[in-house]
Enzyme design. Structure first.
Site, PDB file in Angstrom:
ATOM      1  N   ASP A 257       0.816  -1.219   0.000  1.00 36.72           N
ATOM      2  CA  ASP A 257       0.000   0.000   0.000  1.00 36.72           C
ATOM      3  C   ASP A 257       0.848   1.268   0.000  1.00 36.72           C
ATOM      4  OD1 ASP A 257       0.843  -0.710   2.639  1.00 36.72           O
ATOM      5  OD2 ASP A 257      -0.555   0.787   3.439  1.00 36.72           O
ATOM      6  N   GLU A 258       0.216   2.357  -0.412  1.00 39.45           N
ATOM      7  CA  GLU A 258       0.714   3.719  -0.259  1.00 39.45           C
ATOM      8  C   GLU A 258       2.176   3.899  -0.700  1.00 39.45           C
ATOM      9  OE1 GLU A 258      -2.085   5.582   3.233  1.00 39.45           O
ATOM     10  OE2 GLU A 258      -0.245   4.584   3.883  1.00 39.45           O
ATOM     11  N   VAL A 259       2.433   3.608  -1.951  1.00 37.76           N
ATOM     12  CA  VAL A 259       3.759   3.879  -2.522  1.00 37.76           C
ATOM     13  C   VAL A 259       3.678   5.221  -3.233  1.00 37.76           C
ATOM     14  CG1 VAL A 259       5.532   3.103  -4.122  1.00 37.76           C
ATOM     15  CG2 VAL A 259       4.254   1.438  -2.763  1.00 37.76           C
TER      16      VAL A 259
END
Length: 670
Positions: A257-259
């Site tokens: 997640d959340e790159v």
């Protein structure tokens, strides 16, 4: 005790725990040994807790004058039946009984879990075991542990010892992991580990910077692994192999997640790698990376699960997707043929009350996300930073629905608790009793939706869980004692009828960041940390007030006594708070409860005398209640939390407003 069929040490231990728990709950030392007989008919040959994910959890339970009969095909079915029996125990007139009943029960979803973030704040082994004990009581079956992030890596690695070298002992040894996994398995709980890659990799990159994408990470989500470096994959293959051997569950969570992508965009070597492999953007590169990670996990004999962002690339359809941003993605992922675990709408760190989560169904494609009206306000404000937090992709689509085939791919749901604002001491009260409401939502049919009945039972279950070992009440009492030595009951009494602000409004660092102010160091010792989102004391008052307003006038004396207690507590609180800044900040909240008490007591008096309130008094009472509602509205959504100019004093919402309002409505309407 009578047995029929297969039986082993798991069931022997389960029955021993059941007998101990029933003695603890009832206070009767010899129960159930000298009570009605318990007969257990189990199991299918070859079943064992080594295959928790594959066992049938259904059971038939009969309670009659002649005894208790449990029939199940698996050990898990027996454990679930015994959990139901604990909840059925009823106290009356100083005695205890079980109601006669025949129950045929099985879960709606096979994956019913909770995620605990151990990276931001470390949770001790003893604390995690308490949650597993409570999970057994409510039939939750998956403990997902978030074990690595920017803040820490929490499992001992013999292959890469630097990962925990700076954790000051705040990590689990491999022996402790094995102990925890075995403890959970005995109670019918699977432990699914998560090691988050390629983003949220600050702890990994600090220890082994050669695998990072930048010397100084630019993303607000922290360091990101370098997908162009062959050594990165060799590192992960060794690390994941070591970690997978500690966790026997067939599923292995690889994060994803959340790159942010900033580090990849500014690294010439990574840009050249993207060009060479025909990867046009960040999403394509992340998909490429996660496809290779999937190959590593698959090679270990594990099935990979990851957050919804992992769908980019050539991830096989069999890969489990954990949908978290909105219910829209439940629709998207199941439409693509992926099995889905739903977390959208179930984030416990949003500090919503139990009933909000309870009414969201995992198969409702319009259950969670950004309200269209809020998105319209975001567009009207026209601030890019705000638009990034509220993207159109997460806006609820009224009428969006899953087909039957898509519903079959919803394997269950999981309630995450991220720990930016949760310490080891706070974990019990931030999970429970709300998690029990979600356990029912994940087990029961969608048609089970009576909020008042759920809250009524939640009050009773909270007391049971406390007697069986949860430390929510005990830890809150200790926190109150630190704020007011010798007068903890005064602080606790205010906490019982208030709730913390919601939707990250209590995260002072977020608000400082948005307002470009210095980031404060937040301590978790204030009254808002002691207060809980669904406190049984406030729930009980609101339920009783509703019943009284509906005509159960016999509750008047009980309600009046409760409200007189608020007034007396406010008088004491003003004395205790003097010279203590953390308590002084909550003086307006305490005063508001005393004012509510006056309104409620007057309403009861009018109802008793069959008189209608004076118009001027009524207007004043309505104004006070409206002010308290407005305070609650300031954190009613993430958007409200961000744009509201201020939150209520001490970040406290008054949790008994609805009960007093019911009394006022009844007095005005007679």
């Amino acid at each position: 005790m009578r047995w029929k069929g297969d039986r082993g040490p798991v069931l022997d231990a389960a029955v021993a725990r059941f007998a101990r728990d029933m003695r603890t709950l009832s206070g009767i030392d010899r129960w159930p040994d000298t009570g009605i007989p318990l007969a257990i008919d189990c199991c299918a040959p070859g079943m064992s807790t080594a295959a928790l994910h594959a066992q049938d959890e259904g059971y038939t339970l009969t309670v009659a004058a002649g005894g208790i009969d449990v029939r199940a095909r698996s050990e898990l079915g027996v454990l679930r039946a015994l959990a139901t029996l604990r909840q059925m125990l009823q106290g009356h007139d100083g005695g205890w009984s079980l109601p006669a009943a025949t129950i045929r029960d099985r879960p709606r979803f096979p994956w019913r879990g909770v995620m605990v973030d151990t990276a931001r704040h470390f949770m001790t082994l003893e604390t995690l075991k308490r949650q597993i004990d409570a999970m057994e009581q409510v039939k939750l079956n998956v403990l997902h542990l978030h074990l690595s992030d920017n803040e820490g890596f929490r499992v001992e690695s013999l292959a890469f010892p630097k990962l925990t070298a700076g954790e000051h002992g705040q990590y689990y040894t491999q022996a402790q992991v094995r102990e925890l996994v075995a403890y959970a398995a005995e109670r019918g709980v699977r432990v699914v580990p998560e090691f988050d890659v390629p983003g949220h990799a600050g702890a990994i990159v600090r220890a082994y910077p050669q695998y990072g994408s930048a010397d100084t990470p630019a993303s607000r989500f922290g360091a990101v692994l370098d997908p162009s470096n062959p050594d990165t994959y060799a590192f992960l293959e060794t690390l994941f192999g070591e970690m997978a051997a500690l966790f026997p569950d067939p599923y292995f969570h690889a994060g994803g997640d959340e790159v942010g992508g900033e580090d990849w965009a500014s690294n010439p070597r990574i840009q050249a790698y993207m060009a060479a492999h025909g990867l046009e953007d960040k999403e394509a590169l992340q998909g490429h990376f996660m496809t290779r990670v999937h190959g590593i996990v698959d090679g270990l004999g594990k099935a990979m699960i990851g957050w919804e962002e992992i769908v980019h690339g050539d991830i096989p359809r069999s890969t489990y997707i954990q949908a978290w941003t909105s219910s829209n993605f439940v629709h998207t992922a199941t439409q693509a043929g992926h099995p889905v675990v739903v977390s959208a709408g179930y984030y416990l760190d949003y500090l919503e009350p139990a009933e909000v989560y309870y009414l969201r169904d995992p198969t409702d494609a319009a259950a969670a996300g950004i309200e269209p009206a809020i998105h319209a306000k975001v567009k009207a404000i026209d601030r890019p930073a705000l638009s990034a937090v509220f993207p159109e992709s997460q806006v609820i689509q009224p009428g969006l629905a899953l087909s039957d085939a898509q519903k079959a791919l919803v394997r269950g749901a999981e309630a995450p608790l991220w720990s930016e604002l949760v310490t080891d001491e706070l974990l019990d009260s931030r999970l429970w009793p709300r998690l029990a409401a979600l356990a029912e939502r994940f087990w029961s049919p969608e048609s089970v939706r009576d909020v008042d009945d759920m809250n009524r039972r939640l009050v009773l279950l909270d007391g049971q869980l406390d007697r069986l070992g949860l430390q929510a009440r005990g830890n809150r009492r200790r926190m109150a004692e630190r704020l007011a030595p010798g007068d903890a009951e005064v602080v606790a009494a205010l906490a019982d009828i208030t709730a913390p602000v919601r939707n990250f409004a209590h995260m002072h660092s977020m608000h400082a960041y948005i307002r470009k102010q210095p980031i404060p160091v937040q301590q978790f010792t204030a009254p808002a940390d002691i207060a809980t989102p669904s406190n049984p004391v406030a729930l009980a008052f609101n339920l009783e007030a509703a019943r009284f307003a509906a005509g159960e006038r016999g509750l008047g004396a009980t309600l009046a006594a409760r409200m007189q207690g608020w007034k007396a507590n406010d008088a004491r609180y003003r004395v205790v708070a003097a010279g203590r800044p953390a308590l002084e900040a909550a003086l307006p909240a305490s005063a508001a409860t005393a004012r509510l008490a006056d309104i409620g007591l007057a309403a009861i008096a009018h109802l008793g005398a069959d008189t209608r309130p004076d118009a001027a008094w009524l207007a004043d009472a309505r104004a006070h209640i409206a002010e308290l509602h407005a305070q609650a509205q300031a954190s009613s959504s993430l958007f409200a939390s961000i744009v509201s100019p201020q939150q209520p004093p001490a970040d406290l919402i008054i949790a008994v407003v609805t009960g007093v309002e019911r009394l006022l409505d009844a007095a005005e309407g007679q």
